[in-house]
Design an enzyme around this catalytic site. Structure first.
Site, PDB file in Angstrom:
ATOM      1  N   LYS A  51       0.839  -1.196   0.000  1.00 24.14           N
ATOM      2  CA  LYS A  51       0.000   0.000   0.000  1.00 24.14           C
ATOM      3  C   LYS A  51       0.884   1.260   0.000  1.00 24.14           C
ATOM      4  CE  LYS A  51      -3.612   1.463   3.224  1.00 24.14           C
ATOM      5  NZ  LYS A  51      -4.482   1.962   2.174  1.00 24.14           N
ATOM      6  N   ALA A  76     -11.611   6.688  -3.318  1.00 22.29           N
ATOM      7  CA  ALA A  76     -10.964   7.936  -2.905  1.00 22.29           C
ATOM      8  C   ALA A  76     -10.425   7.728  -1.497  1.00 22.29           C
ATOM      9  CB  ALA A  76     -11.950   9.092  -2.945  1.00 22.29           C
ATOM     10  N   ILE A  77      -9.537   6.726  -1.393  1.00 22.18           N
ATOM     11  CA  ILE A  77      -8.963   6.398  -0.087  1.00 22.18           C
ATOM     12  C   ILE A  77      -8.081   7.561   0.380  1.00 22.18           C
ATOM     13  CG2 ILE A  77      -7.548   4.690   1.182  1.00 22.18           C
ATOM     14  CD1 ILE A  77     -10.032   3.376  -0.009  1.00 22.18           C
ATOM     15  N   GLY A  78      -7.443   8.224  -0.589  1.00 22.94           N
ATOM     16  CA  GLY A  78      -6.596   9.371  -0.238  1.00 22.94           C
ATOM     17  C   GLY A  78      -5.250   8.959   0.322  1.00 22.94           C
ATOM     18  N   LEU A  79      -4.775   7.785  -0.121  1.00 24.71           N
ATOM     19  CA  LEU A  79      -3.430   7.319   0.261  1.00 24.71           C
ATOM     20  C   LEU A  79      -3.229   7.241   1.773  1.00 24.71           C
ATOM     21  CD1 LEU A  79      -1.414   9.132  -2.554  1.00 24.71           C
ATOM     22  CD2 LEU A  79      -2.009   6.720  -2.464  1.00 24.71           C
ATOM     23  N   ASN A 105       5.520   0.692  -2.386  1.00 21.43           N
ATOM     24  CA  ASN A 105       4.990   1.817  -3.161  1.00 21.43           C
ATOM     25  C   ASN A 105       5.109   3.081  -2.316  1.00 21.43           C
ATOM     26  OD1 ASN A 105       2.600   3.702  -3.819  1.00 21.43           O
ATOM     27  ND2 ASN A 105       2.591   2.340  -5.577  1.00 21.43           N
ATOM     28  N   ASN A 133       4.937   6.170  -6.802  1.00 22.23           N
ATOM     29  CA  ASN A 133       3.649   6.683  -7.289  1.00 22.23           C
ATOM     30  C   ASN A 133       3.778   8.196  -7.479  1.00 22.23           C
ATOM     31  OD1 ASN A 133       1.038   7.400  -7.782  1.00 22.23           O
ATOM     32  ND2 ASN A 133       0.233   6.786  -5.776  1.00 22.23           N
ATOM     33  N   CYS A 136       0.746  12.374  -7.426  1.00 18.79           N
ATOM     34  CA  CYS A 136       0.571  13.102  -6.184  1.00 18.79           C
ATOM     35  C   CYS A 136       0.762  14.590  -6.427  1.00 18.79           C
ATOM     36  CB  CYS A 136       1.657  12.629  -5.229  1.00 18.79           C
ATOM     37  SG  CYS A 136       0.999  12.018  -3.731  1.00 18.79           S
ATOM     38  N   ILE A 197      -1.510   1.139 -15.641  1.00 20.44           N
ATOM     39  CA  ILE A 197      -1.908   2.489 -15.317  1.00 20.44           C
ATOM     40  C   ILE A 197      -2.430   2.583 -13.877  1.00 20.44           C
ATOM     41  CG2 ILE A 197      -2.495   3.251 -17.634  1.00 20.44           C
ATOM     42  CD1 ILE A 197      -5.416   2.549 -17.097  1.00 20.44           C
TER      43      ILE A 197
HETATM   44  C1  LIG Z   1      -8.799   0.801  -3.160  1.00 26.00           C
HETATM   45  C2  LIG Z   1      -7.609   1.117  -4.011  1.00 26.00           C
HETATM   46  C3  LIG Z   1      -6.467   1.697  -3.418  1.00 26.00           C
HETATM   47  C4  LIG Z   1      -5.341   2.000  -4.197  1.00 26.00           C
HETATM   48  N1  LIG Z   1      -4.234   2.517  -3.601  1.00 26.00           N
HETATM   49  C5  LIG Z   1      -3.118   2.782  -4.348  1.00 26.00           C
HETATM   50  C6  LIG Z   1      -1.921   3.265  -3.737  1.00 26.00           C
HETATM   51  O1  LIG Z   1      -1.842   3.439  -2.513  1.00 26.00           O
HETATM   52  N2  LIG Z   1      -0.856   3.543  -4.547  1.00 26.00           N
HETATM   53  C7  LIG Z   1      -0.890   3.331  -5.911  1.00 26.00           C
HETATM   54  O2  LIG Z   1       0.103   3.591  -6.608  1.00 26.00           O
HETATM   55  N3  LIG Z   1      -2.008   2.833  -6.508  1.00 26.00           N
HETATM   56  C8  LIG Z   1      -3.101   2.550  -5.769  1.00 26.00           C
HETATM   57  N4  LIG Z   1      -4.231   2.031  -6.372  1.00 26.00           N
HETATM   58  C9  LIG Z   1      -4.231   1.798  -7.826  1.00 26.00           C
HETATM   59  C10 LIG Z   1      -3.964   0.317  -8.158  1.00 26.00           C
HETATM   60  O3  LIG Z   1      -2.698  -0.104  -7.687  1.00 26.00           O
HETATM   61  C11 LIG Z   1      -4.071   0.074  -9.699  1.00 26.00           C
HETATM   62  O4  LIG Z   1      -3.146   0.932 -10.358  1.00 26.00           O
HETATM   63  C12 LIG Z   1      -5.459   0.379 -10.230  1.00 26.00           C
HETATM   64  O5  LIG Z   1      -6.454  -0.019  -9.319  1.00 26.00           O
HETATM   65  C13 LIG Z   1      -5.720  -0.294 -11.581  1.00 26.00           C
HETATM   66  O6  LIG Z   1      -5.676  -1.696 -11.492  1.00 26.00           O
HETATM   67  P1  LIG Z   1      -7.011  -2.620 -11.297  1.00 26.00           P
HETATM   68  O7  LIG Z   1      -7.987  -2.197 -12.353  1.00 26.00           O
HETATM   69  O8  LIG Z   1      -6.518  -4.023 -11.437  1.00 26.00           O
HETATM   70  O9  LIG Z   1      -7.520  -2.331  -9.921  1.00 26.00           O
HETATM   71  C14 LIG Z   1      -5.361   1.726  -5.610  1.00 26.00           C
HETATM   72  C15 LIG Z   1      -6.509   1.160  -6.184  1.00 26.00           C
HETATM   73  C16 LIG Z   1      -7.619   0.841  -5.414  1.00 26.00           C
HETATM   74  C17 LIG Z   1      -8.820   0.227  -6.075  1.00 26.00           C
END
Ligand SMILES: Cc1cc2nc3c(=O)[nH]c(=O)nc-3n(C[C@H](O)[C@H](O)[C@H](O)COP(=O)(O)O)c2cc1C
Length: 315
Positions: A51, A76-79, A105, A133, A136, A197
Protein backbone atom coordinates in the site's frame (compact mmCIF):
# COMPACT_ATOMS: atom_id res chain seq x y z
CA UNK A 1 13.82 -22.44 -12.64
CA UNK A 2 10.82 -24.62 -13.49
CA UNK A 3 8.64 -25.45 -10.50
CA UNK A 4 7.77 -28.79 -12.10
CA UNK A 5 9.57 -30.65 -14.87
CA UNK A 6 8.00 -30.13 -18.33
CA UNK A 7 6.05 -27.09 -17.16
CA UNK A 8 6.79 -23.97 -19.23
CA UNK A 9 8.79 -21.43 -17.25
CA UNK A 10 6.95 -18.33 -16.13
CA UNK A 11 10.14 -16.63 -14.95
CA UNK A 12 10.64 -13.05 -16.04
CA UNK A 13 13.27 -10.37 -15.44
CA UNK A 14 12.48 -6.83 -14.36
CA UNK A 15 15.75 -4.97 -14.42
CA UNK A 16 17.87 -6.53 -11.68
CA UNK A 17 14.94 -8.53 -10.30
CA UNK A 18 14.00 -12.05 -11.29
CA UNK A 19 10.38 -12.99 -10.61
CA UNK A 20 9.20 -16.59 -10.74
CA UNK A 21 6.09 -15.47 -12.57
CA UNK A 22 4.80 -12.16 -13.98
CA UNK A 23 1.81 -11.71 -11.64
CA UNK A 24 2.24 -8.96 -9.03
CA UNK A 25 -0.26 -7.76 -6.42
CA UNK A 26 -1.03 -4.07 -7.08
CA UNK A 27 -0.55 -1.33 -4.52
CA UNK A 28 -3.50 -0.45 -2.28
CA UNK A 29 -5.49 -3.55 -3.13
CA UNK A 30 -3.45 -6.11 -1.21
CA UNK A 31 -2.69 -4.19 2.00
CA UNK A 32 0.62 -5.47 3.38
CA UNK A 33 -0.27 -9.04 2.39
CA UNK A 34 -1.23 -10.13 5.92
CA UNK A 35 -4.95 -10.57 5.22
CA UNK A 36 -4.22 -12.84 2.24
CA UNK A 37 -1.61 -15.06 3.88
CA UNK A 38 -4.26 -17.42 5.31
CA UNK A 39 -6.02 -17.70 1.95
CA UNK A 40 -3.11 -18.75 -0.28
CA UNK A 41 0.69 -18.94 -0.08
CA UNK A 42 1.91 -15.46 -0.96
CA UNK A 43 5.07 -16.94 -2.45
CA UNK A 44 2.96 -18.13 -5.42
CA UNK A 45 2.84 -14.54 -6.65
CA UNK A 46 5.63 -12.99 -8.71
CA UNK A 47 5.87 -10.08 -6.25
CA UNK A 48 3.81 -7.95 -3.88
CA UNK A 49 3.53 -4.17 -4.02
CA UNK A 50 2.55 -2.73 -0.65
CA UNK A 51 0.00 0.00 0.00
CA UNK A 52 1.22 3.54 -0.80
CA UNK A 53 3.58 4.76 1.93
CA UNK A 54 4.59 8.28 2.94
CA UNK A 55 7.12 9.68 5.38
CA UNK A 56 4.45 10.63 7.92
CA UNK A 57 1.19 8.74 8.61
CA UNK A 58 -1.68 9.91 6.40
CA UNK A 59 -5.36 9.90 7.47
CA UNK A 60 -6.78 9.83 3.95
CA UNK A 61 -10.05 11.26 2.66
CA UNK A 62 -13.45 11.62 4.39
CA UNK A 63 -15.93 8.75 3.85
CA UNK A 64 -17.61 7.38 1.79
CA UNK A 65 -14.44 6.27 0.04
CA UNK A 66 -15.70 3.60 -2.32
CA UNK A 67 -18.47 3.49 -4.92
CA UNK A 68 -19.38 0.71 -7.32
CA UNK A 69 -19.62 1.53 -11.01
CA UNK A 70 -20.51 -0.62 -14.02
CA UNK A 71 -17.55 -2.97 -14.53
CA UNK A 72 -15.41 -1.18 -12.00
CA UNK A 73 -15.16 0.85 -8.82
CA UNK A 74 -14.33 4.37 -7.75
CA UNK A 75 -12.05 4.86 -4.77
CA UNK A 76 -10.96 7.94 -2.90
CA UNK A 77 -8.96 6.40 -0.09
CA UNK A 78 -6.60 9.37 -0.24
CA UNK A 79 -3.43 7.32 0.26
CA UNK A 80 -4.20 6.61 3.93
CA UNK A 81 -1.23 4.83 5.46
CA UNK A 82 0.69 4.17 8.65
CA UNK A 83 3.79 6.20 7.72
CA UNK A 84 7.38 5.02 7.27
CA UNK A 85 8.33 4.38 10.92
CA UNK A 86 5.22 2.34 11.74
CA UNK A 87 5.62 0.43 8.47
CA UNK A 88 9.20 -0.53 9.29
CA UNK A 89 8.29 -1.54 12.83
CA UNK A 90 4.84 -3.05 12.33
CA UNK A 91 4.70 -4.42 8.78
CA UNK A 92 8.23 -5.37 7.73
CA UNK A 93 8.66 -8.27 10.19
CA UNK A 94 5.78 -10.06 8.42
CA UNK A 95 6.84 -8.99 4.91
CA UNK A 96 10.39 -10.32 5.48
CA UNK A 97 8.92 -13.79 5.74
CA UNK A 98 6.70 -13.90 2.63
CA UNK A 99 9.31 -15.50 0.35
CA UNK A 100 8.43 -13.42 -2.67
CA UNK A 101 9.88 -10.06 -3.68
CA UNK A 102 8.33 -7.10 -1.87
CA UNK A 103 8.17 -3.74 -3.61
CA UNK A 104 7.24 -0.75 -1.50
CA UNK A 105 4.99 1.82 -3.16
CA UNK A 106 6.03 5.31 -2.07
CA UNK A 107 4.73 8.84 -2.49
CA UNK A 108 5.61 12.28 -1.20
CA UNK A 109 4.32 15.82 -1.28
CA UNK A 110 7.67 17.28 -2.29
CA UNK A 111 10.64 16.00 -4.28
CA UNK A 112 12.65 15.97 -1.06
CA UNK A 113 10.09 13.71 0.63
CA UNK A 114 10.23 11.23 -2.26
CA UNK A 115 14.03 11.17 -2.10
CA UNK A 116 14.06 10.77 1.68
CA UNK A 117 11.65 7.81 1.47
CA UNK A 118 13.72 6.17 -1.26
CA UNK A 119 16.95 6.65 0.66
CA UNK A 120 15.63 5.24 3.93
CA UNK A 121 13.98 2.21 2.32
CA UNK A 122 17.14 1.26 0.45
CA UNK A 123 18.84 0.17 3.66
CA UNK A 124 15.95 -2.01 4.79
CA UNK A 125 16.42 -5.77 4.66
CA UNK A 126 13.61 -7.65 2.90
CA UNK A 127 12.66 -4.95 0.39
CA UNK A 128 13.47 -5.81 -3.23
CA UNK A 129 12.70 -2.41 -4.66
CA UNK A 130 10.39 0.55 -4.81
CA UNK A 131 7.44 1.57 -6.92
CA UNK A 132 7.20 5.35 -7.06
CA UNK A 133 3.65 6.68 -7.29
CA UNK A 134 3.98 10.07 -8.99
CA UNK A 135 0.21 10.71 -9.08
CA UNK A 136 0.57 13.10 -6.18
CA UNK A 137 0.20 16.88 -5.97
CA UNK A 138 3.57 18.66 -5.86
CA UNK A 139 2.98 21.11 -3.03
CA UNK A 140 5.94 23.28 -3.98
CA UNK A 141 4.63 23.61 -7.54
CA UNK A 142 1.25 24.85 -6.32
CA UNK A 143 -0.41 21.43 -6.26
CA UNK A 144 0.16 20.38 -9.87
CA UNK A 145 0.37 16.60 -10.15
CA UNK A 146 3.97 15.37 -10.63
CA UNK A 147 2.80 12.73 -13.10
CA UNK A 148 1.21 15.12 -15.55
CA UNK A 149 4.33 17.00 -16.61
CA UNK A 150 7.40 15.35 -18.16
CA UNK A 151 9.74 17.96 -16.70
CA UNK A 152 8.62 17.42 -13.11
CA UNK A 153 8.68 13.64 -13.62
CA UNK A 154 12.29 13.96 -14.77
CA UNK A 155 13.13 16.10 -11.73
CA UNK A 156 11.55 13.84 -9.14
CA UNK A 157 12.86 10.59 -10.65
CA UNK A 158 16.39 12.02 -10.99
CA UNK A 159 16.36 12.95 -7.29
CA UNK A 160 15.08 9.50 -6.30
CA UNK A 161 17.64 7.77 -8.53
CA UNK A 162 20.42 9.63 -6.72
CA UNK A 163 18.95 8.55 -3.38
CA UNK A 164 18.67 4.81 -4.05
CA UNK A 165 20.60 2.10 -5.84
CA UNK A 166 17.78 -0.43 -5.47
CA UNK A 167 15.27 -1.43 -8.16
CA UNK A 168 13.04 1.56 -8.89
CA UNK A 169 9.85 1.40 -10.93
CA UNK A 170 7.87 4.55 -11.68
CA UNK A 171 4.07 4.24 -11.71
CA UNK A 172 2.43 6.39 -14.34
CA UNK A 173 -0.94 8.08 -14.31
CA UNK A 174 -3.37 7.71 -17.21
CA UNK A 175 -4.80 11.18 -16.50
CA UNK A 176 -2.59 12.88 -19.09
CA UNK A 177 -2.99 13.84 -22.74
CA UNK A 178 0.01 11.80 -23.91
CA UNK A 179 1.65 9.25 -21.65
CA UNK A 180 4.71 8.53 -23.83
CA UNK A 181 6.81 11.65 -23.04
CA UNK A 182 6.12 11.02 -19.34
CA UNK A 183 7.39 7.44 -19.61
CA UNK A 184 10.43 8.61 -21.56
CA UNK A 185 11.20 11.23 -18.90
CA UNK A 186 11.13 8.52 -16.21
CA UNK A 187 13.44 6.32 -18.29
CA UNK A 188 15.85 9.16 -18.99
CA UNK A 189 15.99 10.00 -15.29
CA UNK A 190 17.09 6.45 -14.48
CA UNK A 191 13.94 4.42 -13.73
CA UNK A 192 14.51 0.66 -14.01
CA UNK A 193 10.91 0.06 -15.16
CA UNK A 194 7.60 1.84 -15.51
CA UNK A 195 4.24 0.53 -14.32
CA UNK A 196 0.88 1.66 -15.66
CA UNK A 197 -1.91 2.49 -15.32
CA UNK A 198 -2.98 4.06 -12.06
CA UNK A 199 -6.69 4.86 -11.74
CA UNK A 200 -8.63 7.27 -13.99
CA UNK A 201 -10.33 10.20 -12.28
CA UNK A 202 -14.12 9.78 -12.20
CA UNK A 203 -17.29 11.04 -10.54
CA UNK A 204 -20.47 9.29 -9.33
CA UNK A 205 -23.65 11.12 -8.25
CA UNK A 206 -26.68 10.24 -6.09
CA UNK A 207 -29.57 11.70 -8.12
CA UNK A 208 -31.89 11.96 -5.09
CA UNK A 209 -29.55 14.05 -2.98
CA UNK A 210 -27.64 15.42 -6.00
CA UNK A 211 -24.50 14.88 -3.95
CA UNK A 212 -21.38 13.06 -5.08
CA UNK A 213 -21.25 9.46 -3.85
CA UNK A 214 -17.71 9.97 -2.57
CA UNK A 215 -16.65 12.19 0.31
CA UNK A 216 -13.78 13.48 -1.83
CA UNK A 217 -16.20 14.30 -4.72
CA UNK A 218 -14.02 12.56 -7.33
CA UNK A 219 -12.30 9.21 -7.12
CA UNK A 220 -10.07 6.84 -9.09
CA UNK A 221 -11.75 4.40 -11.46
CA UNK A 222 -10.34 0.87 -11.57
CA UNK A 223 -11.46 -2.59 -12.66
CA UNK A 224 -12.47 -4.12 -16.01
CA UNK A 225 -13.90 -0.78 -17.23
CA UNK A 226 -10.36 0.61 -17.63
CA UNK A 227 -8.70 -2.38 -19.27
CA UNK A 228 -8.88 -1.12 -22.89
CA UNK A 229 -7.27 2.15 -21.81
CA UNK A 230 -4.53 0.35 -19.88
CA UNK A 231 -3.83 -1.90 -22.85
CA UNK A 232 -3.63 1.02 -25.23
CA UNK A 233 -1.24 2.92 -22.97
CA UNK A 234 0.98 -0.12 -22.34
CA UNK A 235 1.17 -0.66 -26.08
CA UNK A 236 2.13 2.99 -26.69
CA UNK A 237 4.66 3.17 -23.85
CA UNK A 238 6.34 -0.15 -24.64
CA UNK A 239 7.19 1.17 -28.09
CA UNK A 240 8.57 4.42 -26.69
CA UNK A 241 10.94 3.11 -23.97
CA UNK A 242 13.58 0.38 -23.65
CA UNK A 243 13.05 -0.38 -19.94
CA UNK A 244 10.47 -3.04 -18.95
CA UNK A 245 6.82 -2.05 -18.75
CA UNK A 246 4.54 -3.50 -16.06
CA UNK A 247 0.90 -3.39 -17.14
CA UNK A 248 -2.24 -3.14 -15.07
CA UNK A 249 -5.84 -1.97 -15.15
CA UNK A 250 -8.81 -4.32 -15.08
CA UNK A 251 -6.95 -7.61 -15.05
CA UNK A 252 -9.29 -10.32 -13.75
CA UNK A 253 -8.38 -13.42 -15.75
CA UNK A 254 -5.25 -15.02 -17.22
CA UNK A 255 -6.45 -13.93 -20.64
CA UNK A 256 -6.50 -10.28 -19.48
CA UNK A 257 -2.91 -10.68 -18.24
CA UNK A 258 -1.84 -12.28 -21.53
CA UNK A 259 -3.41 -9.39 -23.47
CA UNK A 260 -1.22 -6.98 -21.49
CA UNK A 261 1.89 -9.04 -22.20
CA UNK A 262 1.12 -9.21 -25.91
CA UNK A 263 0.63 -5.42 -25.84
CA UNK A 264 4.18 -5.08 -24.45
CA UNK A 265 4.12 -5.69 -20.70
CA UNK A 266 6.90 -7.84 -19.22
CA UNK A 267 4.83 -8.34 -16.06
CA UNK A 268 1.36 -7.41 -14.83
CA UNK A 269 -0.29 -6.23 -11.65
CA UNK A 270 -3.65 -7.34 -10.34
CA UNK A 271 -5.63 -4.87 -8.23
CA UNK A 272 -9.41 -4.59 -7.84
CA UNK A 273 -9.88 -8.24 -8.84
CA UNK A 274 -8.63 -9.23 -5.35
CA UNK A 275 -11.73 -7.62 -3.81
CA UNK A 276 -14.07 -9.94 -5.72
CA UNK A 277 -11.83 -13.00 -5.42
CA UNK A 278 -8.91 -13.06 -2.98
CA UNK A 279 -7.40 -15.93 -4.98
CA UNK A 280 -7.53 -13.99 -8.27
CA UNK A 281 -3.73 -13.67 -8.50
CA UNK A 282 -3.18 -17.36 -7.97
CA UNK A 283 -5.78 -18.28 -10.60
CA UNK A 284 -4.14 -15.94 -13.10
CA UNK A 285 -0.73 -17.59 -12.55
CA UNK A 286 -2.30 -21.04 -13.11
CA UNK A 287 -4.22 -19.80 -16.15
CA UNK A 288 -1.06 -18.42 -17.79
CA UNK A 289 0.69 -21.73 -17.15
CA UNK A 290 -2.23 -23.63 -18.75
CA UNK A 291 -2.28 -21.29 -21.76
CA UNK A 292 1.43 -21.84 -22.42
CA UNK A 293 1.04 -25.61 -22.13
CA UNK A 294 -2.06 -25.82 -24.31
CA UNK A 295 -0.52 -23.64 -26.99
CA UNK A 296 2.92 -25.24 -26.70
CA UNK A 297 4.66 -21.96 -25.97
CA UNK A 298 7.92 -22.86 -24.17
CA UNK A 299 8.85 -19.34 -23.15
CA UNK A 300 6.52 -16.73 -21.74
CA UNK A 301 8.89 -13.96 -22.78
CA UNK A 302 8.19 -14.69 -26.44
CA UNK A 303 4.69 -13.29 -25.91
CA UNK A 304 5.89 -9.90 -24.68
CA UNK A 305 5.20 -7.21 -27.29
CA UNK A 306 4.08 -9.79 -29.85
CA UNK A 307 0.98 -7.86 -30.93
CA UNK A 308 0.39 -8.43 -34.62
CA UNK A 309 -0.61 -5.25 -36.38
CA UNK A 310 -1.08 -4.79 -40.07
CA UNK A 311 1.38 -2.16 -41.28
CA UNK A 312 -1.09 -0.67 -43.75
CA UNK A 313 -4.23 0.44 -41.97
CA UNK A 314 -7.27 1.16 -44.13
CA UNK A 315 -8.80 4.63 -43.93
C1 LIG B 1 -8.80 0.80 -3.16
C2 LIG B 1 -7.61 1.12 -4.01
C3 LIG B 1 -6.47 1.70 -3.42
C4 LIG B 1 -5.34 2.00 -4.20
N1 LIG B 1 -4.23 2.52 -3.60
C5 LIG B 1 -3.12 2.78 -4.35
C6 LIG B 1 -1.92 3.27 -3.74
O1 LIG B 1 -1.84 3.44 -2.51
N2 LIG B 1 -0.86 3.54 -4.55
C7 LIG B 1 -0.89 3.33 -5.91
O2 LIG B 1 0.10 3.59 -6.61
N3 LIG B 1 -2.01 2.83 -6.51
C8 LIG B 1 -3.10 2.55 -5.77
N4 LIG B 1 -4.23 2.03 -6.37
C9 LIG B 1 -4.23 1.80 -7.83
C10 LIG B 1 -3.96 0.32 -8.16
O3 LIG B 1 -2.70 -0.10 -7.69
C11 LIG B 1 -4.07 0.07 -9.70
O4 LIG B 1 -3.15 0.93 -10.36
C12 LIG B 1 -5.46 0.38 -10.23
O5 LIG B 1 -6.45 -0.02 -9.32
C13 LIG B 1 -5.72 -0.29 -11.58
O6 LIG B 1 -5.68 -1.70 -11.49
P1 LIG B 1 -7.01 -2.62 -11.30
O7 LIG B 1 -7.99 -2.20 -12.35
O8 LIG B 1 -6.52 -4.02 -11.44
O9 LIG B 1 -7.52 -2.33 -9.92
C14 LIG B 1 -5.36 1.73 -5.61
C15 LIG B 1 -6.51 1.16 -6.18
C16 LIG B 1 -7.62 0.84 -5.41
C17 LIG B 1 -8.82 0.23 -6.08
Amino acid sequence: MNPKKDEPSLEIKLGSLTLKNPVIAASGTFGYGEEYADIFPLRSLGAIVTKGLSLEPCKGNPPPRLAETPAGMLNAIGLENVGLENFLRGKMPFLRKVRCPVLVNIFGRTIEEYAEMARRLTEVEGISGQEVNISCPNLKAGGAIFASDAKSVFQVVTKIRRATSSFMMVKLSPNVADITPIAQAAEEAGADAVSLINTLIGLAIDVRTRAPLLGNITGGLSGPAIKPIGLRMVWQVSQAVRIPVVGMGGIVTAEDALEYMIAGATAVQVGSAFFADPKAGLKIVDGIQDFLKTNEIPNLNSLVGSLKVKTELSG
